[in-house]
Motif scaffolding. Structure first.
Motif, PDB file in Angstrom:
ATOM      1  N   ASP A   1      68.179 -12.549 -53.408  1.00 18.51           N
ATOM      2  CA  ASP A   1      67.011 -11.791 -53.880  1.00 18.51           C
ATOM      3  C   ASP A   1      65.988 -12.740 -54.512  1.00 18.51           C
ATOM      4  O   ASP A   1      64.779 -12.602 -54.291  1.00 18.51           O
ATOM      5  CB  ASP A   1      67.430 -10.729 -54.903  1.00 18.51           C
ATOM      6  N   TRP A   2      66.468 -13.688 -55.313  1.00 20.70           N
ATOM      7  CA  TRP A   2      65.559 -14.636 -55.967  1.00 20.70           C
ATOM      8  C   TRP A   2      64.825 -15.468 -54.917  1.00 20.70           C
ATOM      9  O   TRP A   2      63.615 -15.692 -55.024  1.00 20.70           O
ATOM     10  CB  TRP A   2      66.336 -15.537 -56.924  1.00 20.70           C
TER      11      TRP A   2
ATOM     12  N   LYS B   1      77.022 -12.242 -56.630  1.00 27.68           N
ATOM     13  CA  LYS B   1      76.288 -13.486 -56.873  1.00 27.68           C
ATOM     14  C   LYS B   1      75.376 -13.800 -55.679  1.00 27.68           C
ATOM     15  O   LYS B   1      74.243 -14.249 -55.870  1.00 27.68           O
ATOM     16  CB  LYS B   1      77.269 -14.626 -57.124  1.00 27.68           C
ATOM     17  N   SER B   2      75.884 -13.600 -54.465  1.00 28.22           N
ATOM     18  CA  SER B   2      75.066 -13.843 -53.275  1.00 28.22           C
ATOM     19  C   SER B   2      73.821 -12.961 -53.279  1.00 28.22           C
ATOM     20  O   SER B   2      72.711 -13.423 -52.975  1.00 28.22           O
ATOM     21  CB  SER B   2      75.874 -13.563 -52.000  1.00 28.22           C
ATOM     22  N   SER B   3      73.989 -11.701 -53.633  1.00 32.98           N
ATOM     23  CA  SER B   3      72.864 -10.762 -53.630  1.00 32.98           C
ATOM     24  C   SER B   3      71.780 -11.201 -54.606  1.00 32.98           C
ATOM     25  O   SER B   3      70.587 -11.235 -54.264  1.00 32.98           O
ATOM     26  CB  SER B   3      73.360  -9.364 -53.986  1.00 32.98           C
TER      27      SER B   3
ATOM     28  N   ASP C   1      85.151 -16.738 -53.243  1.00 34.52           N
ATOM     29  CA  ASP C   1      85.110 -16.226 -51.872  1.00 34.52           C
ATOM     30  C   ASP C   1      83.848 -15.371 -51.716  1.00 34.52           C
ATOM     31  O   ASP C   1      83.679 -14.370 -52.427  1.00 34.52           O
ATOM     32  CB  ASP C   1      86.350 -15.381 -51.597  1.00 34.52           C
ATOM     33  N   PRO C   2      82.933 -15.757 -50.808  1.00 33.45           N
ATOM     34  CA  PRO C   2      81.707 -14.958 -50.618  1.00 33.45           C
ATOM     35  C   PRO C   2      81.976 -13.516 -50.227  1.00 33.45           C
ATOM     36  O   PRO C   2      81.099 -12.652 -50.370  1.00 33.45           O
ATOM     37  CB  PRO C   2      80.963 -15.716 -49.508  1.00 33.45           C
ATOM     38  N   ARG C   3      83.207 -13.238 -49.739  1.00 33.76           N
ATOM     39  CA  ARG C   3      83.545 -11.875 -49.323  1.00 33.76           C
ATOM     40  C   ARG C   3      84.039 -11.028 -50.489  1.00 33.76           C
ATOM     41  O   ARG C   3      84.131  -9.800 -50.360  1.00 33.76           O
ATOM     42  CB  ARG C   3      84.615 -11.919 -48.237  1.00 33.76           C
ATOM     43  N   SER C   4      84.369 -11.643 -51.608  1.00 34.42           N
ATOM     44  CA  SER C   4      84.885 -10.912 -52.756  1.00 34.42           C
ATOM     45  C   SER C   4      83.763 -10.147 -53.450  1.00 34.42           C
ATOM     46  O   SER C   4      82.580 -10.449 -53.255  1.00 34.42           O
ATOM     47  CB  SER C   4      85.533 -11.884 -53.741  1.00 34.42           C
ATOM     48  N   PRO C   5      84.102  -9.149 -54.275  1.00 33.32           N
ATOM     49  CA  PRO C   5      83.058  -8.437 -55.025  1.00 33.32           C
ATOM     50  C   PRO C   5      82.205  -9.381 -55.873  1.00 33.32           C
ATOM     51  O   PRO C   5      80.976  -9.230 -55.935  1.00 33.32           O
ATOM     52  CB  PRO C   5      83.856  -7.463 -55.896  1.00 33.32           C
TER      53      PRO C   5
ATOM     54  N   ALA D   1      68.414 -26.970 -45.981  1.00 31.83           N
ATOM     55  CA  ALA D   1      69.434 -25.932 -45.841  1.00 31.83           C
ATOM     56  C   ALA D   1      68.800 -24.552 -45.738  1.00 31.83           C
ATOM     57  O   ALA D   1      67.832 -24.249 -46.434  1.00 31.83           O
ATOM     58  CB  ALA D   1      70.384 -25.973 -47.039  1.00 31.83           C
ATOM     59  N   ASP D   2      69.360 -23.730 -44.878  1.00 31.12           N
ATOM     60  CA  ASP D   2      68.988 -22.318 -44.817  1.00 31.12           C
ATOM     61  C   ASP D   2      69.466 -21.633 -46.098  1.00 31.12           C
ATOM     62  O   ASP D   2      70.573 -21.919 -46.588  1.00 31.12           O
ATOM     63  CB  ASP D   2      69.655 -21.673 -43.605  1.00 31.12           C
ATOM     64  N   PRO D   3      68.659 -20.757 -46.712  1.00 30.79           N
ATOM     65  CA  PRO D   3      69.062 -20.127 -47.977  1.00 30.79           C
ATOM     66  C   PRO D   3      70.430 -19.446 -47.921  1.00 30.79           C
ATOM     67  O   PRO D   3      71.230 -19.575 -48.851  1.00 30.79           O
ATOM     68  CB  PRO D   3      67.944 -19.119 -48.238  1.00 30.79           C
ATOM     69  N   GLY D   4      70.716 -18.730 -46.850  1.00 34.33           N
ATOM     70  CA  GLY D   4      72.006 -18.054 -46.745  1.00 34.33           C
ATOM     71  C   GLY D   4      73.163 -19.027 -46.699  1.00 34.33           C
ATOM     72  O   GLY D   4      74.183 -18.846 -47.381  1.00 34.33           O
ATOM     73  N   LEU D   5      73.034 -20.078 -45.901  1.00 36.54           N
ATOM     74  CA  LEU D   5      74.074 -21.096 -45.819  1.00 36.54           C
ATOM     75  C   LEU D   5      74.232 -21.815 -47.151  1.00 36.54           C
ATOM     76  O   LEU D   5      75.348 -22.138 -47.583  1.00 36.54           O
ATOM     77  CB  LEU D   5      73.724 -22.094 -44.713  1.00 36.54           C
ATOM     78  N   TYR D   6      73.110 -22.047 -47.813  1.00 34.68           N
ATOM     79  CA  TYR D   6      73.114 -22.746 -49.102  1.00 34.68           C
ATOM     80  C   TYR D   6      73.932 -21.962 -50.132  1.00 34.68           C
ATOM     81  O   TYR D   6      74.786 -22.528 -50.832  1.00 34.68           O
ATOM     82  CB  TYR D   6      71.670 -22.896 -49.572  1.00 34.68           C
TER      83      TYR D   6
END
Length: 498
Positions: free
Chosen positions: A338-339, A332-334, A323-327, A307-312
């Motif tokens: 970053d890790w 959490k995505s950031s 929702d990845p679009r929520s604050p 899996a690509d890290p972003g898709l993962y």
């Protein structure tokens, strides 16, 4: 995010009456499929409207399907009839039902699950779609794709004892009762153990349940087989959800299981688990996972996907109802991305691991990709792979004396391209048409040697004949052929004639 204050109390009496209701209404795998008809496939795709329509005339069975599988609110009178002889008060007290203004909703996910021999019921928590919000930290997952994958990847040969590490809702242990005389299941989560206990009571099965982290609850014990669906999600060392997060950084949870599992096996015992591993810049993934292994352990790592890290990250956020679009999702995505960046992670591998304790033996360790589609369960293939590895260990020094045969399921494919003098073969490939569908590119000498493998002559005679025809030295041809033979034997594409 919060942890529930009270554990569900599905006593023997409650489970017995609930079981009677399910049997009376036909709430099992066959009954649900028959009631839904073609809408069953739509339900699996997350399209519930067809299922609602199909259950309108299904009576009390339809009520149970709408409650537990569709998350609907049902009138009190209908629920009371469907649950009889279990009273609504007792069902509410056991958290099976939740009273609402218009009737009752399901408080737990209780659904049929079956195999070729019959049907069970699995008790779990409601998912985020039905709850309409993110799940609590102690959420107990239902039977998802990962669970089903491990079920299909587990050998079902008869054993005396089996350990299910991280049992969750208990589905792996359910299947284990078909082939193991004694089944032990562990989990760190008190809620998971409570729901697994309900699963086993509901199905009238005797499974030993023990609470604790990893292998600590069974210290100094050994088993014939171990299965494990660990919290294998990789990333920063945190625990958002106990069913997927270990609190260990990166792929350390998978490494821990692979490293410790063989120590809890009897000699010759086997283990199957799902695992994830990092693809780190400048490092081969096979080298990474091989370092996890203890000595004297046969191991087969099968990589099913990268899996690509972003898709993962996006996939696992949605899995929890975020929702990845929520604050919250962006924060959490950031942190997650970053890790990955700080640790040079370029991808996340996922797959199956088969282990065998092989005391006193030189281990066989194979890491390979299996990213093509296939339908056959991998469990039987894993068991046969271990058999073939053991056969090679015993007969590896005398392969030239063996009469081999090419199975009927193995075909030779040729790829040709047009040239000045007609079609020219560019690739010849052996393809196994059953199981995982292994394929191996072979040269002209290999195809001629394999053509003679019909169980009549030992390999040495075939090599001598081929060497004479090609003007080669038999010793040199044998040296080149034996590694190919070993690889084909491991993949079940060349077998000793019986």
């Amino acid at each position: 995010m919060s942890t529930r204050a009270a554990l569900p109390d599905l006593s023997d009496d409650v489970c017995a009456r609930l079981r009677d209701a399910f049997r009376r209404t036909g709430y099992d795998t066959d009954g649900v499929v028959e009631a839904l008809g073609s809408a069953h496939g739509a339900l699996g795709r997350g399209e519930p409207e067809l299922a609602y329509r199909a259950t309108r005339d299904a009576g009390e069975l339809g009520t149970l399907i709408r409650l537990f599988l569709l998350g609907s609110t049902e009138p009190e009178k209908d629920v009371e009839a469907a649950f009889a002889p279990l009273s609504l008060d007792d069902a509410v007290a056991a958290t099976l039902l939740v009273p609402v203004a218009d009737g009752y909703r399901a408080g737990l996910d209780v659904r049929p699950h079956g195999d070729d021999e019959g049907s069970w019921w699995v008790v779990a928590d409601l998912d985020a779609d039905i709850l309409g919000r993110t799940v609590p930290e102690d959420h107990v997952l239902g039977v998802g794709h990962a669970s089903l994958s491990l079920i299909r990847a587990t050998s079902r040969r008869e054993v005396g004892s089996l350990l299910d590490v991280g049992t969750g809702n208990g589905v792996q242990a359910l299947h284990a009762t078909r082939h193991a005389k004694k089944v032990t299941a562990t989990d760190v989560s008190a809620r998971a153990l409570a729901l697994a206990a309900a699963t086993f009571r509901l199905n009238e099965l005797d499974v030993e349940l023990v609470r604790g982290e990893w292998f600590a609850p069974v210290a100094r014990r050994r088993f014939d087989q171990i299965v494990c669906n660990p919290p294998f999600v990789v990333g920063p060392p945190r625990v958002d959800y106990t069913y997927r997060d270990s609190g260990l950084a990166g792929d350390d949870a998978s490494a821990l299981v692979v490293r410790q599992l063989p120590g809890f096996l009897n000699d010759g015992g086997t283990g199957q688990l799902l695992a994830s591993w990092l693809h780190v810049k400048g490092e081969d993934w096979g080298d990474r996972v091989t370092r996890w292994l203890p000595a004297e352990t046969d191991a087969w790592f099968v990589q099913r996907d990268i899996a690509d890290p972003g898709l993962y990250v996006g996939t696992w956020l949605r899995d929890a109802g975020i929702d990845p679009r929520s604050p919250e999702g962006r924060a959490k995505s950031s942190a997650w991305l970053d890790w990955f960046a700080e640790n040079d992670v370029q991808g996340i591998g996922f797959g199956f691991v088969t282990l065998r304790r092989a005391d006193g033996a030189t281990p066989t360790i194979v890491c390979e990709d299996l990213r093509q589609a296939y339908d056959d369960p991998l469990g039987a293939e894993a068991a046969n792979w271990l058999d073939r590895v053991e056969w090679l260990r015993t007969n590896g020094d005398s392969l030239l004396d063996v009469r081999f045969r090419v199975p009927e399921t193995v075909l030779l494919e040729s790829v040709a391209e047009p040239g000045e003098e007609g079609w020219a073969t560019t690739v010849q490939r052996l393809h196994r048409t059953d199981g995982p569908g292994w394929s191996h590119e072979v040269d002209e000498l290999a195809t001629r040697l394999l053509a003679g493998c019909q169980g009549a002559l030992p390999l040495e005679d075939l090599i001598v004949l081929l060497a004479a025809a090609q003007g080669l030295e038999p010793e040199e041809l044998a040296e080149a052929a034996l590694p190919v033979v070993r690889e084909l034997v491991r993949h079940g594409m060349l077998l000793p004639a019986v």
